[in-house]
Each structure stands twice: as C-alpha cells, then as structure tokens.
Enzyme design. Structure first.
Site, PDB file in Angstrom:
ATOM      1  N   CYS A  95       0.843  -1.203   0.000  1.00 35.64           N
ATOM      2  CA  CYS A  95       0.000   0.000   0.000  1.00 35.64           C
ATOM      3  C   CYS A  95       0.876   1.250   0.000  1.00 35.64           C
ATOM      4  O   CYS A  95       1.525   1.552  -0.985  1.00 35.64           O
ATOM      5  CB  CYS A  95      -0.965  -0.059   1.180  1.00 35.64           C
ATOM      6  SG  CYS A  95      -2.362   1.065   1.018  1.00 35.64           S
ATOM      7  N   HIS A 206      -3.580  -5.736   1.095  1.00 34.95           N
ATOM      8  CA  HIS A 206      -2.940  -5.991   2.388  1.00 34.95           C
ATOM      9  C   HIS A 206      -2.915  -7.478   2.734  1.00 34.95           C
ATOM     10  O   HIS A 206      -3.771  -7.941   3.496  1.00 34.95           O
ATOM     11  CB  HIS A 206      -3.671  -5.233   3.491  1.00 34.95           C
ATOM     12  CG  HIS A 206      -3.492  -3.752   3.394  1.00 34.95           C
ATOM     13  ND1 HIS A 206      -2.349  -3.120   3.807  1.00 34.95           N
ATOM     14  CD2 HIS A 206      -4.293  -2.785   2.909  1.00 34.95           C
ATOM     15  CE1 HIS A 206      -2.452  -1.818   3.597  1.00 34.95           C
ATOM     16  NE2 HIS A 206      -3.624  -1.590   3.038  1.00 34.95           N
ATOM     17  N   GLU A 208      -1.062  -8.823   4.789  1.00 33.01           N
ATOM     18  CA  GLU A 208      -0.807  -8.946   6.235  1.00 33.01           C
ATOM     19  C   GLU A 208      -2.101  -9.026   7.030  1.00 33.01           C
ATOM     20  O   GLU A 208      -2.081  -9.376   8.201  1.00 33.01           O
ATOM     21  CB  GLU A 208       0.090  -7.805   6.728  1.00 33.01           C
ATOM     22  CG  GLU A 208      -0.571  -6.427   6.832  1.00 33.01           C
ATOM     23  CD  GLU A 208      -0.567  -5.632   5.531  1.00 33.01           C
ATOM     24  OE1 GLU A 208      -0.543  -6.257   4.451  1.00 33.01           O
ATOM     25  OE2 GLU A 208      -0.607  -4.379   5.599  1.00 33.01           O
TER      26      GLU A 208
END
Lengths: 242, 944
Positions: A95, A206, A208
């Site tokens: 990002c 994302h 994560e």
C-alpha cells in the site's frame, strides 16, 4: 535462527503491527524502525535479512501518496535500500509502502487516485502471476485480502507494461478487470509488480490482514480459502537464502 | 460577491497550478448534477501559493520534486496566471489564514529540507462550463455547496488572495474587563447574547453575585471560562437539572442512569460515568474503554471539518482514559438526499453536500489514524435537514498505567503536548449549546476546526509510550476538547488548584489575545500532569516525535484557577465557584401520553411491491457506498465486518473485533430509531436497547456480558414537551438496562439541536437516542454473520410477532400513520442468552435480527448476503403483520437440519421453523416470490 526483519515506517504509517504480526507468523523476527529513529538505528536496517515497508498515510500523504516518505528515506538512508537489494534482501512494500517504492524509483509505474475518486476498503481476490518474484513464486491459489487505499490505480506507459509482462514482473492481478473486483481501475488489473531481480515486490492490497484463519473466516468459503501467509513464508525463505 | 482579502500585506507570491485529474472532475460534475445542475461541468486544479525564496532556479527544483506527477499520466504545471478559455467561468478558492493546512505546512517543510526557504498556502481553482444561464442565487448556492466553504475559505471570480498563515502580526496581551456588576437584566442579556455565552438568566445572575461580592468585574477570559464550564456541553446541566412534571419532581436524569448502573452491580464494570470514557473488563481480563460523542453543529456548517474533528475528539477521549484506540463507530443522520435546493432554509447546506462532507470527514480521520471504523448507522429524515447529527464513538484497550494514575499532586507540572495553539475552534462548547440560525455559519466560523489525524497518530503513540507501562510517567491526563485549555486545565486542576502562564503556550502564529489562547479548541492537544522529576524525560519523547510540547505551569494545592499572561492576571477564580457555583437548572416537563391501545386493524398491501419499496428506502437500503470508504480492516482484528457474506453484499448486525493474538474479542451493536421517538419515546428507548442487544447476540457475543452507551440528541429542553420526551426516554433506558442486565457505562447528551429559519419558524430534530452495545465475545472463532451459509439449512424464527406498526417503515412506505410502537418484550433477555449458548455450541450457522421493515426485510437481507434462496411458509392469515410488523425480540437463525431438535428444545415455544435455504437465488414467502437479483437491485441500488 529466525531471520531479522525490519518493518520500516514513517510518521503516519499505521499497519506496522499488522505487518510485524504476519512476519512473526511466517517465521521471521521483526522489529519496527521509524524514519524518526534514524540515523541512530541505521545499523538494524543494514543487518536486516528482510524488509517490509508498511502501509498507512506517511506524512499524511500531503504532497501525494508516498512522496515525502520517499524523499525522507532518501535523505536519511541514501542508497541503502538499493544496496540491500544488491545483497539479495527481499523487500515488500504494501500500500503506502508500494507508493513509496514507486516514488523512490525502485519500482516502475505510478499509483494514482482510484478511478472512483475516493478511498476504498473491500476484500479482493488476487491471482499470483510471477515466478520471477520471490514473494509469489509457487503460490498456486488466489490470495484473498482487503484493499484499503485512495491512491492505488496502477498506471504505466506501454513500454513499461510490455517490459513487465515479458520479464514476468506482474506479481498480482485482481480477479477481473471491472469494479469492484479491480477496485481502483488499475491498468490490466495489476495489483502488484516486482523489480527486475524479483526481490522487491510492491502491492496495493494488504496480505498482512489475512494470515490467520479467523481474519478470513467470514470472507472465504471451503473452495476459496486464499490465505496470504504463504506469501510471507516465501519472503522468509528468500531471506534465509540471501 | 463575497471576497474577504486577508493578510495580503506581505510580499507578492508565485502561484503553481496543478490539475487534479479526471477522477476529481468526474466527481464534482456528478455532485453538481445531484444538486440539480445538470448542465454544469467542472474542472479542478490545486493551487499552491509560494513566497519567500521563489526565484526561478528554486521553483525549477521544488516544483518537479514536490508537486509534479512525473510518472504515469502527464500532468500540466503552470507557474503564474493562466488565461481563461472563452465560455468558462473561473473561480478560485483559498484557505483562510490560521485554518489548519497540512499540505501547506508539509510543502514548506519539505522545501526547507531541500534547501529552499519558502512559505506556502493552498487553494483550488475551478473552471466551470455550462453555468452561463444560471441566476446569481443559484451560482452562489453551487459555489458554497460544492466549491468552497466560506467558514474556512475565501473565494473569488478570477484570482483569489491567499491566506498565508505565517503572516506576521503583533503579539497581543489585552485583557478586557467586562463591566457586569450593577447591570439591569436587559444589560446582562445583551452581554450574554453578544458574547455568545449561552448562559441562563439565573446563571448570569449567579456570576454577577459572585463578582459583586468580590468587589470587581470579570475579565473577558473569566467570563468565557465560566460560560464554557457551565455550558450544557461541559456540565450537562439539563441532565443534572431539577425537573418538575405533573406527576411531581423526577430524579435528575443523570442520577437515574448512574443509579441504575450502580444497582446492577455488574462485575465487569470498572468505571461508569466518570472521567473521559466508560471502562469494562469482561471475562478475559482485557479492559476496554468506550465513549461516543456528537459533533452536530460543527458538521452542519463545515461538514468535513466538523465530522473530522468529531472523530479526532472522541479518539482523544479514549486516549485520555488512557487506552489504545482499536475501533470506531459512526451514526449519521441527514436530511433527504434528493431535496430540491430551492426548498432549503437560508444558510443551510444541501443534505447531499453535508452527507458527502461528513462521510469524507469520518473516513479521513479514522483511515489516517489507522483505527478501523466498524459499526454505525445512517438515517434520513426531513427533520435533520438543517441540523444533521454526527455521533462518533471509539473503543480502546486500556493501557497498563491506568491503575496507577493518582491524579495531579501539588507541584506537578502542567504540560500541553501535541499540536500548537491557533485561533481555531473558539467557543465550541457554547456554540454547541445554542440554537442555530441562518447566520450561524458566519458568526460561528471560528468554532470550526480542521483536524490533523497524523498529528493525533503521533500523540497516540506518545501516550502509549508514556502510559502503557506499570510505572506511567504521568499522573493524570485529559484531552483538549470543547473549551480548550480552559476546560482541560480547569478540570484537571479541580481538586488541587492550578496556576499557568499563557505566554508559555506554543502558538501556531502570533497575534492571539490571551483569552483566545485560553479558549482555543485547536485540535490534537492533550494536557498532562507530570511529576517534576519526569518532566524532562516526557518532553524529550514528545520532541523526538516532532510534536509541540510546552510546560505552562503547575498544580498548586490552593484550589484556585490562576491564569497569567506573563505578569498580567487573566483568570483568578476558586475551583469551588467554577465547578460548583452554577445554580441548579430548574425545568418543567410535560410527559408524553403515547397511544398504546391494542391495534385491531388488519392491514392490506401490495406485498411484492411493499418489500421492494422497503428494501429501497434510504434508511434500510445498503450503506455500502459509505462503508467501503472506511478502513474497517486495519489492525487485523476485524472478524465480523460491516458488510456480510463472502461477496460483501449483505448488511451485518453486530461487528466483531478480536486481535489475532487472543481467542476472545468484543462485539459492537448499534440501536437507533428516531421514528419510534416521535410516537412513544419511552418505548423507543426499549426498542433501541433491544436492537443493540439483538445485534450483538446475532454476531455471537454474550448478552450477559454487555455494557451500554447512551447518546441523546434532542431539541431545546426548555420547551416542556421536548424535555418530557427526554424524561420518558431516560426512564425507558433505565428500565431496559435492568431488563437486559446491561448497565450503562457512559453517555453524552447534545441538546438544542434546533434551527430558527429567517421567517422565525423553529425546526427541531426528531428525538434521537443512539444506544451502543459493547459485548464480550468469548470465542471469536465462533462468531457468526448474517449471510446465509448453505442450501438445505433450516430457518428458525425466534420471538413473538404481534401487530405493531407505530413508527414502522411499513407505515413510512405505505403512507400510514396508525398503530402502536413495538412494546418491550420481557422474555427477550433470556432468549438471547439461550441463543448465545447455542452459538457457543456451534449450532447456529448465521443469524440476523428483525428490525426496520420486519421479517420480510430480514429474510431478503440474509438471502442477499449469501446469494442463496429462501423458501418459507406463512401460517398467519394477517400477512402484513407477519411480514412487516416490527415487534421486538426477534431473530432468524440459520441452522443445519440435524440440529433443529436441539434448537427447538432450547428455545421452546418461542421458536419455530419457518423455511429452508435453497440454492436458487430467490425469496419465496407464502404465495409471494421475488427473484434474488430484484431484491438485491432494490436494496443495493443500480450502482452495485
């Protein structure tokens, strides 16, 4: 031994803990280092085997996403990131981290305002498509995770696009060309690209935020699991190899 | 036309114009069309005004480095003025001097880092085509709604003058004495009005008495300090007032709520109605702080800034708890989007413009802070046109140092940390306690602030560093909210006394009067009480993060509030008078007498059409266009999201947050229904508590470990009928809290939500109560959503359906006014606990509550979320009641066929199997059938 990893942040970064958690799950030993901590903690970056540049709104993205982050990183770190790549260190920019890598010139293209004109947060499916990229190599099923950005529309000139395709550097594509599958209007539905070494991956979504079963349990089905942990495991593997 | 030049005395400037790009032009043109200007198209550019070392060589360096978009799409950069193409109208806009401008500040800072010393200011330039025929009134409307907000910006046809914030102005130290003593009541009323003190006549009288006894008149700052401290916003004077009704005096409202909580003795309540936020600790031992605030009036006149700082303010409340913010909520109430702008009251922004600004303001702050916005509601009603409501809530995880906060000790230093102080947001507390009128936007300009979420992110990181340890470096803290330093320092020093010097306060720019420094509501500031031995360490950490830090004085021990400007006294008041000297408000209330007779009329309706109309009603229709603009994923703890189903196509009830490191988490549920409040305020309170409880139950949270938060937005409580509705609502809240065993731990009231139009007509909002439920989720892995999971599963309806249509959305879409508001369901709490036990056993696949629109809407939404079909029977001959009544206490559970006996055994006669899930995407209810795609189209709109 767990490979030491750095989560690089700047004032306004906000997904550093998410990134650090994903790295821990994948078997790395992460610590967060902020540009404000430099030059004092430069040595930790020099010793790192893996670097993640985390998402957020560094410096409020006041002069455009990732721009001040890139300028400050250049001022404070010089060519260190490029040197790390030359040493074989895998780098992931997520990002705002992707935006920073593009502004730094470590990755080609640009990230512009989403086609719809505003920030967008939703889950997307990503087709891994590069065997050159150390992070996506061998991933065999689509990764599902959220996007959360206002400036994520990937654009690049035809020559760059042709080069990315021919060198197998398009790491991820959104599941389809149209909104909402392609949430920002990226050219060729590109969600992530890597550099010519395959070590540096930049991506808008994302991964994560989908490294445990629970994070995805309301979003996935038995047929479409899309866990993103294998991506981080790939990074850790590459870190061990470097 | 209006153009206020500001600070143009400095040297000349250079202008860099950078086109914003197609995305922005498209959005503006679309918004112009929404406002009824179909022929207008707009092209926007950012303007950067630069002065200082702006010679050509520097510009050639700075512009490409800091402003140009070199890669990708070619961007056009122009230095200096451009000629205007024929047929276009050019409007330039500049931010006023002194208004927070992160872009300008960053530009100057980055240029300095690159060796160029410049000052920067920002603005916008719009080229408009197709506006040639517009009458001037319409053009002004368009400019003020879409291009510029005069509260924070100036504008002009053609070139605008920039507002350089750093324009040098002389330091001022004027302390004015306000002659009050000996004035007749009319004179006091005039001062009250002129200075926008918003004090009651009895309160003015008390002020005069005190100063007369002291033998002197107040200073301007003293009078302002008293007005802020005694405002409804800060002292909740209506909620502690003595209220007389026909049935005698009622227990003050706040005491009713507190005593209800105290009597329940819930073991999980750590702190209720005390300090900045309520604090609970559920079975997992994690302590959670929760708070919700309103920012209604600022959002009416500057929607982006108002909502933005509303979020920032409630986050600071939670930071001051002290806690790490982990989730945000937002409940928004607007006028109808499609309102013809010719019918708008004077000086009022269009509801669609307010909505766009508010949503962007909420998104901007939460997204940039990195706190997920996970729960909320959006309501539309003509009553909110001139007075929108913006409720912002925040949940945080309490920091380790909480137990060690002893409160300030004499000798402790008073530190202000975070942002610097400017002339922004002056008199917010009194402004929010006043009725608005057509001139409010102009006179209250100074009360609007613009937030800086990145600054607050750093303040949060600082506080976590100082306080998330067993030996915190501070002894007490509070945030600077309404009233600025005057209320923060005044509150923190209430028990000790405090002495501060305003010359020590870090300013954004010179020229502020002492009272302005004292009252300024500049954002992102906290006040800390720090032992002298720790001061250096704290200041070092603050400066490492690049934040402003100043030591402005000390806590004393003399129980006086002493404020100086250098040697000059500014405020000298005893804390006793400031905090206890306000005469108790005495109010009269006329209690409502709602119609609660049993409803005997059976309704008939075109059922297929009615369901589609309900799904398409703005209150019920999908809020995805708003939800997806909020980051609801950051922190990685979101388990049940605000949109349900793997395609994110359906609505959720509660949302569940659980950090990935822990098995447990919490759920948030929201209840709000202002339409019930119009007919039966007391039953509205029951209904919205029930809704919040249904929501958390449906997501898998434990209804036996749930705390509640109340937020009241009301009209002027000095009108006995309005106050009567409030009294009835509080009574309903207390009864419902007891019924559900869910104590209130915090709350907030926002009164005087009224607007007086230029013709003298008053517009009050509908009585609006928002209930937030914060519930324990013992096993986050067991939490469930509302979307259907699998064909072949059975659908079980739990709870009783009776004919209850008062305030219903069925009435709204069919134009009916009759019926009674749904009555409390005393069997609901036990049922929710049994449902929770079934969820814990893994016997429930999905669940969705029955609320606005009734059972038919619930089933349609479950189908839309799962993109699966439903076949259900209706054994009630009164189809309208079965499908559209809004009786409380009901949920629909999706269960596997083999688990039906176990479910029915547990829930008994209150549950029955009504149908099953099928693969084909349609809804079949009794004799009626809808295609799934038609339902989805009605609910999600054409853009889905």
């Amino acid at each position: 031994m767990k490979p030491p990893a750095i989560v690089l942040t700047a004032p306004g970064t906000n997904r550093q803990n998410d990134a650090a958690f994903a790295l821990e799950q994948a078997g790395a030993a992460p610590v967060c280092v902020d540009l404000l901590d430099l030059p004092g903690r430069r040595g930790e970056i020099e010793r790192a085997k893996l670097i993640v540049i985390a998402g957020g709104f560094s410096y409020g993205d006041a002069l455009g996403s990732g721009r001040v982050f890139a300028l400050e990183a250049e001022r404070l770190l010089g060519d260190l990131l490029a040197e790390k790549v030359a040493q074989g260190t895998p780098i992931l920019g997520v990002c705002n981290g992707f935006q920073m890598l593009v502004r730094s010139g470590l990755l080609p293209g640009a990230l512009q305002h989403n086609e719809r004109g505003h920030f967008e947060c939703r889950w997307v499916a990503l087709q891994p498509s590069s065997q050159l990229c150390v992070w996506t190599k061998g991933l065999d099923e689509p990764v599902r995770c959220p996007v959360a950005h206002g400036e994520g529309r990937y654009v690049a000139g035809n020559a760059v696009l042709e080069q990315l395709r021919s060198e197998d550097r398009v790491a991820f594509r959104y599941a389809a060309d149209d909104y909402p599958d392609n949430p920002n209007g990226s050219v060729e539905a590109i969600a992530g690209v890597c550099d010519s070494t395959g070590l540096v991956l930049g991506m808008m979504p994302h991964p994560e935020n989908h490294v445990t079963e629970r994070q995805g349990r309301a979003m996935v089905t038995a047929q479409k699991r899309g866990h993103a942990l294998p991506l981080f495991r790939n990074g850790v593997l590459a870190a061990r190899a470097s | 036309m209006k153009d206020t030049p500001l600070n143009t005395s400095g040297p000349s400037f250079t202008k860099v114009i950078k086109p914003c790009g197609a995305h922005r032009n498209r959005a503006l043109t679309r918004q112009a069309r929404q406002l009824g200007f179909a022929g207008v198209s707009l092209k926007a550019s950012d303007i950067f005004f630069l002065r200082g070392e702006t010679d050509t060589a520097n510009l050639r360096f700075i512009v490409p480095r800091l402003l140009d978009e070199a890669q990708g799409e070619a961007t056009r950069l122009e230095v200096g003025t451009t000629t205007v193409p024929a047929g276009r109208l050019v409007i330039e806009v500049a931010r006023r001097a002194g208004v927070t401008d992160r872009v300008a500040a960053q530009l100057a800072e980055s240029a300095a880092r690159s060796g160029c010393r410049i000052e920067a200011a920002t603005g916008s330039r719009f080229e408009m085509t197709g506006a040639g025929e517009l009458p001037e009134k319409d053009l002004r409307f368009l400019v003020h709604n879409l291009l510029c907000n005069p509260v924070i910006e100036t504008w002009s046809f053609g070139e605008v003058q920039p507002g350089f914030t750093s324009a040098p102005t002389e330091e001022s130290s004027t302390v004015e004495i306000v002659p009050l003593c000996g004035l007749p009541p009319e004179g006091l009323a005039r001062i009250n009005n002129e200075r926008a003190l918003a004090l009651d006549p009895e309160e003015m009288e008390a002020v005069v008495q005190w100063f007369t006894a002291e033998g002197r008149d107040p200073t301007d700052a003293e009078l302002e300090t008293i007005a802020q401290t005694w405002s409804d916003h800060c002292s909740h004077k209506t909620f502690v007032a003595r209220i007389e009704t026909d049935q005698g005096e009622v227990v003050p409202l706040l005491r009713q709520l507190r005593e209800t909580t105290r009597a329940m003795k819930a073991p999980f309540v750590i702190s209720a109605f005390d300090g900045n936020a309520g604090i609970v600790a559920f079975a997992d031992g994690v302590q959670l702080a929760i708070k919700a605030e309103t920012h209604n009036h600022p959002s009416a006149i500057e929607p982006f800034g108002g909502a933005n700082t509303g979020v920032g303010g409630v986050i600071r409340d939670v930071l001051a708890a002290p806690a790490r913010p982990v989730a945000l909520t937002d409940i928004l109430c607007f006028g109808p989007r499609e309102l013809d702008h010719h019918n708008l009251p004077d000086g009022v922004l269009h509801p669609a413009v307010i909505e766009e600004g508010v949503v962007e303001g909420v998104a901007d702050y939460g997204n940039k802070m990195g706190v997920p916005t996970v729960a909320g509601a959006v309501l539309y009603d003509a009553g909110y046109t001139a007075n929108p409501l913006v409720f912002c809530g925040c949940v945080g995880e309490v920091l380790q140092g909480y137990d060690k906060l002893s409160g300030p000790q004499p000798g402790d230093r008073v530190l202000v940390v975070g942002g610097a102080t400017g002339r922004d947001g002056i008199r917010g507390a009194t402004f929010s306690s006043m009725t608005m009128d057509a001139t409010t936007g102009e006179v209250a300009g100074a009360s609007v602030q613009i937030g800086d979420p990145i600054m607050e992110r750093l303040v949060a990181d600082l506080l976590i560093e100082l306080l998330d340890r067993p030996d915190p470096l501070v002894r007490a803290l509070t945030d600077c909210g309404a009233g600025g330093l005057s209320s923060a320092v005044g509150e923190l020093g209430e028990t000790t006394g405090v002495s501060v010097d305003l010359t020590a306060v870090d300013r954004k720019y010179a020229g502020l009067q002492p009272w302005e420094v004292w009252l300024s509501e500049a954002q992102e500031r906290m006040v800390l009480a720090v032992p002298p031995a720790q001061t250096a360490a704290v200041l070092k950490r603050v400066r490492h993060l690049g934040l402003s830090a100043c030591d402005i004085g000390e806590f004393t021990g003399d129980r006086r509030l002493l404020v100086r400007h250098g040697a000059k006294p500014v405020v000298d008041l005893p804390m006793e008078f400031l905090h206890k000297g306000r005469p108790v408000r005495r109010l009269r209330a006329v209690l409502p007498s709602p119609d609660r007779k049993p409803d005997t009329r059976r309704r008939e309706a075109d059922i297929p059409k009615t369901l589609l109309a309900l799904l398409a009603h703005p209150n019920i229709a999908s809020k995805e266009a708003i939800i997806h603009r909020y980051d609801h994923e950051v922190l990685g703890a979101t388990v049940i999201r605000p949109m349900a189903g793997s395609a994110q196509s359906g609505p959720s009830d509660g949302t569940v947050i659980a950090p990935p490191q822990r098995p447990s988490g919490f759920a948030l549920g929201i209840g709000v229904n202002a339409r019930y409040g119009l007919y039966d305020p007391e039953h509205m309170a029951h209904a919205v508590v029930d809704e919040a409880m249904r929501n958390i139950t449906a997501s898998g949270a434990d209804p036996a470990q749930t705390a509640l938060l109340d937020n009241f937005s009301w009209g002027d409580p000095r009108r006995p009928e309005t106050l009567g509705d409030l009294v009835a609502t509080v009574r309903g809240c207390c009864a419902a809290a007891q019924l559900y065993g869910a104590p209130f731990v915090s709350g907030k009231d926002s009164l005087n939500n009224e607007y007086v139009a230029s013709d003298g007509t008053r517009r009050s909002i509908p009585p609006t109560l928002v209930i937030t439920a914060l519930a324990h989720v013992p096993e986050a892995d067991r939490s469930i959503g509302t979307a259907l999971r699998g064909a072949g599963h059975a659908l079980v309806l739990t709870g009783r359906t009776t004919r209850e249509f008062g305030g219903s959305h069925f009435n709204l879409v069919t134009g009916d006014e009759s019926g009674t508001v749904p009555a409390p369901d005393t069997s609901a709490p036990a049922r929710y606990r049994r449902i929770h036990a079934l969820v814990r056993e893994g016997l429930v696949e999905s669940a969705h509550d029955v609320s606005e629109g009734g059972l038919a809407v619930t089933l349609a939404e479950m189908a839309i979320g799962g993109r699966l079909g439903i076949e259900a029977t209706l054994d009630d001959p009164d189809e309208c009641s079965a499908l559209f009544s809004e009786s409380l206490g009901r949920l629909v559970l999706e269960v596997r066929a083999e688990n039906i006996p176990r479910i029915l055994e547990s829930l008994g006669a209150e549950a029955k199997v009504i149908g099953k899930v099928v693969k084909s995407y349609h809804l079949h209810l009794g004799t009626h059938t809808w295609a799934g795609t038609d339902l989805e189209h009605a609910w999600r709109g054409p853009t889905s």
